[in-house]
Motif scaffolding. Structure first.
Motif, PDB file in Angstrom:
ATOM      1  N   TYR A  63       0.133  -3.053 -13.134  1.00 33.16           N
ATOM      2  CA  TYR A  63       1.106  -2.747 -12.332  1.00 33.16           C
ATOM      3  C   TYR A  63       0.615  -2.100 -10.919  1.00 33.16           C
ATOM      4  O   TYR A  63      -0.548  -1.799 -10.957  1.00 33.16           O
ATOM      5  CB  TYR A  63       2.600  -1.870 -12.987  1.00 33.16           C
ATOM      6  CG  TYR A  63       1.781  -0.569 -13.270  1.00 33.16           C
ATOM      7  CD1 TYR A  63       1.352  -0.369 -14.697  1.00 33.16           C
ATOM      8  CD2 TYR A  63       1.786   0.586 -12.343  1.00 33.16           C
ATOM      9  CE1 TYR A  63       0.943   0.875 -15.004  1.00 33.16           C
ATOM     10  CE2 TYR A  63       1.390   1.781 -12.747  1.00 33.16           C
ATOM     11  CZ  TYR A  63       0.802   1.877 -14.203  1.00 33.16           C
ATOM     12  OH  TYR A  63       0.346   3.219 -14.405  1.00 33.16           O
TER      13      TYR A  63
ATOM     14  N   GLN B 186       2.077   0.323  -7.539  1.00 32.23           N
ATOM     15  CA  GLN B 186       3.023   1.583  -7.202  1.00 32.23           C
ATOM     16  C   GLN B 186       2.987   1.568  -5.502  1.00 32.23           C
ATOM     17  O   GLN B 186       1.754   1.594  -4.946  1.00 32.23           O
ATOM     18  CB  GLN B 186       3.276   2.785  -7.676  1.00 32.23           C
ATOM     19  CG  GLN B 186       3.472   3.040  -9.194  1.00 32.23           C
ATOM     20  CD  GLN B 186       3.297   4.446  -9.555  1.00 32.23           C
ATOM     21  OE1 GLN B 186       3.524   5.179  -9.059  1.00 32.23           O
ATOM     22  NE2 GLN B 186       3.007   4.441 -11.019  1.00 32.23           N
TER      23      GLN B 186
ATOM     24  N   TYR C 263       4.163   3.981  -2.250  1.00 27.53           N
ATOM     25  CA  TYR C 263       4.825   5.426  -1.859  1.00 27.53           C
ATOM     26  C   TYR C 263       4.663   5.407  -0.435  1.00 27.53           C
ATOM     27  O   TYR C 263       3.886   4.795   0.332  1.00 27.53           O
ATOM     28  CB  TYR C 263       3.908   6.590  -2.362  1.00 27.53           C
ATOM     29  CG  TYR C 263       3.707   6.834  -3.858  1.00 27.53           C
ATOM     30  CD1 TYR C 263       3.136   5.925  -4.773  1.00 27.53           C
ATOM     31  CD2 TYR C 263       4.548   7.691  -4.394  1.00 27.53           C
ATOM     32  CE1 TYR C 263       2.963   6.145  -6.078  1.00 27.53           C
ATOM     33  CE2 TYR C 263       4.364   7.958  -5.888  1.00 27.53           C
ATOM     34  CZ  TYR C 263       3.727   7.168  -6.592  1.00 27.53           C
ATOM     35  OH  TYR C 263       3.844   7.458  -7.900  1.00 27.53           O
TER      36      TYR C 263
ATOM     37  N   PHE D 127       7.811   8.180  -4.064  1.00 28.71           N
ATOM     38  CA  PHE D 127       7.844   7.019  -4.961  1.00 28.71           C
ATOM     39  C   PHE D 127       8.736   6.132  -4.175  1.00 28.71           C
ATOM     40  O   PHE D 127       9.757   6.458  -4.122  1.00 28.71           O
ATOM     41  CB  PHE D 127       7.924   7.332  -6.276  1.00 28.71           C
ATOM     42  CG  PHE D 127       7.981   6.033  -7.233  1.00 28.71           C
ATOM     43  CD1 PHE D 127       9.267   5.797  -7.860  1.00 28.71           C
ATOM     44  CD2 PHE D 127       6.843   5.142  -7.276  1.00 28.71           C
ATOM     45  CE1 PHE D 127       9.274   4.713  -8.533  1.00 28.71           C
ATOM     46  CE2 PHE D 127       7.080   4.127  -8.085  1.00 28.71           C
ATOM     47  CZ  PHE D 127       8.404   4.100  -8.846  1.00 28.71           C
TER      48      PHE D 127
ATOM     49  N   LEU E 130       7.747   0.189  -7.952  1.00 27.25           N
ATOM     50  CA  LEU E 130       6.833  -0.174  -8.981  1.00 27.25           C
ATOM     51  C   LEU E 130       6.912  -1.722  -9.284  1.00 27.25           C
ATOM     52  O   LEU E 130       8.044  -2.104  -9.457  1.00 27.25           O
ATOM     53  CB  LEU E 130       6.816   0.665 -10.105  1.00 27.25           C
ATOM     54  CG  LEU E 130       5.606   0.670 -11.329  1.00 27.25           C
ATOM     55  CD1 LEU E 130       5.547   1.713 -11.856  1.00 27.25           C
ATOM     56  CD2 LEU E 130       5.919  -0.700 -12.306  1.00 27.25           C
TER      57      LEU E 130
ATOM     58  N   ARG F 278       5.608  -4.943 -11.671  1.00 28.19           N
ATOM     59  CA  ARG F 278       4.515  -5.165 -12.712  1.00 28.19           C
ATOM     60  C   ARG F 278       3.951  -6.447 -12.528  1.00 28.19           C
ATOM     61  O   ARG F 278       4.342  -7.326 -11.979  1.00 28.19           O
ATOM     62  CB  ARG F 278       5.234  -5.175 -13.896  1.00 28.19           C
ATOM     63  CG  ARG F 278       5.713  -3.834 -14.050  1.00 28.19           C
ATOM     64  CD  ARG F 278       6.387  -3.467 -15.850  1.00 28.19           C
ATOM     65  NE  ARG F 278       7.009  -2.210 -15.671  1.00 28.19           N
ATOM     66  CZ  ARG F 278       6.498  -1.140 -15.708  1.00 28.19           C
ATOM     67  NH1 ARG F 278       5.037  -1.091 -15.881  1.00 28.19           N
ATOM     68  NH2 ARG F 278       6.938   0.202 -16.081  1.00 28.19           N
TER      69      ARG F 278
ATOM     70  N   ASP G 247      -5.523   5.347 -17.345  1.00 28.33           N
ATOM     71  CA  ASP G 247      -4.262   5.863 -17.490  1.00 28.33           C
ATOM     72  C   ASP G 247      -3.780   6.689 -16.441  1.00 28.33           C
ATOM     73  O   ASP G 247      -3.017   7.595 -16.498  1.00 28.33           O
ATOM     74  CB  ASP G 247      -4.324   6.700 -18.698  1.00 28.33           C
ATOM     75  CG  ASP G 247      -5.348   7.697 -18.934  1.00 28.33           C
ATOM     76  OD1 ASP G 247      -5.121   8.733 -19.632  1.00 28.33           O
ATOM     77  OD2 ASP G 247      -6.290   7.694 -17.978  1.00 28.33           O
ATOM     78  N   LYS G 248      -4.516   6.577 -15.171  1.00 30.65           N
ATOM     79  CA  LYS G 248      -4.151   7.150 -13.922  1.00 30.65           C
ATOM     80  C   LYS G 248      -4.001   6.346 -12.903  1.00 30.65           C
ATOM     81  O   LYS G 248      -4.223   5.121 -12.867  1.00 30.65           O
ATOM     82  CB  LYS G 248      -5.544   8.381 -13.772  1.00 30.65           C
ATOM     83  CG  LYS G 248      -5.695   9.079 -14.616  1.00 30.65           C
ATOM     84  CD  LYS G 248      -7.197   9.681 -14.153  1.00 30.65           C
ATOM     85  CE  LYS G 248      -8.385   8.675 -14.475  1.00 30.65           C
ATOM     86  NZ  LYS G 248      -8.340   8.535 -16.026  1.00 30.65           N
ATOM     87  N   ILE G 249      -3.268   6.915 -11.854  1.00 32.57           N
ATOM     88  CA  ILE G 249      -3.076   5.913 -10.550  1.00 32.57           C
ATOM     89  C   ILE G 249      -3.953   6.358  -9.574  1.00 32.57           C
ATOM     90  O   ILE G 249      -4.268   7.473  -9.555  1.00 32.57           O
ATOM     91  CB  ILE G 249      -1.796   5.726 -10.227  1.00 32.57           C
ATOM     92  CG1 ILE G 249      -1.050   7.248  -9.757  1.00 32.57           C
ATOM     93  CG2 ILE G 249      -0.884   5.225 -11.194  1.00 32.57           C
ATOM     94  CD1 ILE G 249       0.414   7.024  -9.035  1.00 32.57           C
TER      95      ILE G 249
ATOM     96  N   PHE H 108      -4.660   6.195  -5.647  1.00 37.02           N
ATOM     97  CA  PHE H 108      -4.049   6.040  -4.157  1.00 37.02           C
ATOM     98  C   PHE H 108      -5.017   5.381  -3.385  1.00 37.02           C
ATOM     99  O   PHE H 108      -6.212   5.711  -3.076  1.00 37.02           O
ATOM    100  CB  PHE H 108      -3.392   7.308  -3.630  1.00 37.02           C
ATOM    101  CG  PHE H 108      -2.337   7.738  -4.350  1.00 37.02           C
ATOM    102  CD1 PHE H 108      -2.415   8.509  -5.662  1.00 37.02           C
ATOM    103  CD2 PHE H 108      -1.065   7.388  -3.990  1.00 37.02           C
ATOM    104  CE1 PHE H 108      -1.352   8.806  -6.396  1.00 37.02           C
ATOM    105  CE2 PHE H 108       0.101   7.966  -4.648  1.00 37.02           C
ATOM    106  CZ  PHE H 108      -0.081   8.503  -5.727  1.00 37.02           C
ATOM    107  N   GLY H 109      -4.522   4.207  -2.502  1.00 31.22           N
ATOM    108  CA  GLY H 109      -5.193   3.822  -1.305  1.00 31.22           C
ATOM    109  C   GLY H 109      -5.123   4.878  -0.345  1.00 31.22           C
ATOM    110  O   GLY H 109      -4.393   5.962  -0.485  1.00 31.22           O
TER     111      GLY H 109
END
Lengths: 110, 112
Positions: free
Chosen positions: A32, A34, A36, A46, A49, A51, A96-98, A100-101
């Motif tokens: 998935y 996201q 922001y 946020f 999201l 998928r 298990d983490k996101i 960020f660009g």
């Protein structure tokens, strides 16, 4: 290693037009992604999201697409307004983490 | 509804001094909690995250530490600040992994 790329150049769009921001990722396939919004001096907010099994997702004037073949997500703002001016961050997960660009700064010109 | 608080909003500290930043969340139970740092002109860097009381995962080796003494309280600390610790510190929460995160207002830290 996994890499997330957003256009580092600021994007200037005339009010009323559609703004399109790009997020490319390499060396992995996130389940998935996201998006922001961040205003200067504030924390990110946020927005959406999407998928991997969803080609497109909409929320009011926002639309996000997710092309797993191109390894790319596009973020669209239709009928853009000066209030949409902000930095937009793409954030896919890595384990298990996101992650960020760095974000793309969007300026909507009145 | 849920709210997230961070304090202080701004902080100026000398090199070598200690640090304690606090984050609290209201209106939810057992949230995932996160500390990020954003240096000037750079992206968000995940520092620590926690999925429960006393459970802390560190992402970047450094002179910072985090603790979660209560379910909805997350604290970022340092015994001795470095110049490179300057930045915008953001706390965030989510109901679980894999969904959107909600950020606090942030603390602007300047180390002189």
């Amino acid at each position: 290693s996994q890499k997330i790329e957003q256009n580092s150049e600021a994007l200037n769009i005339q009010e009323g037009k559609t703004a399109t921001l790009t997020c490319n990722y390499t060396n992995y396939s996130p389940a998935y992604l996201q998006w922001y919004r961040q205003d200067p001096g504030r924390g990110p907010v946020f927005l959406l999201l999407i998928r991997e099994n969803e080609k497109e997702k909409r929320k009011e004037r926002l639309k996000v697409t997710f092309d797993t073949t191109l390894k790319q997500s596009l973020f669209h703002i239709t009928a853009s307004q000066p209030a949409d001016s902000a930095t937009y961050l793409c954030a896919p997960p890595v384990s298990d983490k996101i992650i960020f660009g760095k974000g793309t700064r969007l300026h909507i010109l009145p | 509804s849920q709210t997230i608080h961070q304090w202080p909003a701004t902080l100026v500290q000398p090199v070598g001094s200690p640090l304690s930043l606090e984050c609290t969340v209201e209106g939810t139970s057992n949230p995932n909690l996160y500390w990020y740092r954003q240096a000037a002109g750079r992206g968000l860097q995940l520092l620590f995250y926690s999925v429960g009381i006393g459970q802390i995962s560190s992402e970047v080796p450094q002179n910072l530490s985090a603790s979660r003494p209560q379910d909805r309280q997350f604290i970022l600390s340092s015994k001795k600040l470095l110049l490179s610790d300057s930045g915008f510190y953001l706390c965030a929460w989510s109901v679980r992994t894999g969904v959107g995160q909600f950020f606090g207002p942030g603390t602007r830290l300047t180390v002189l």
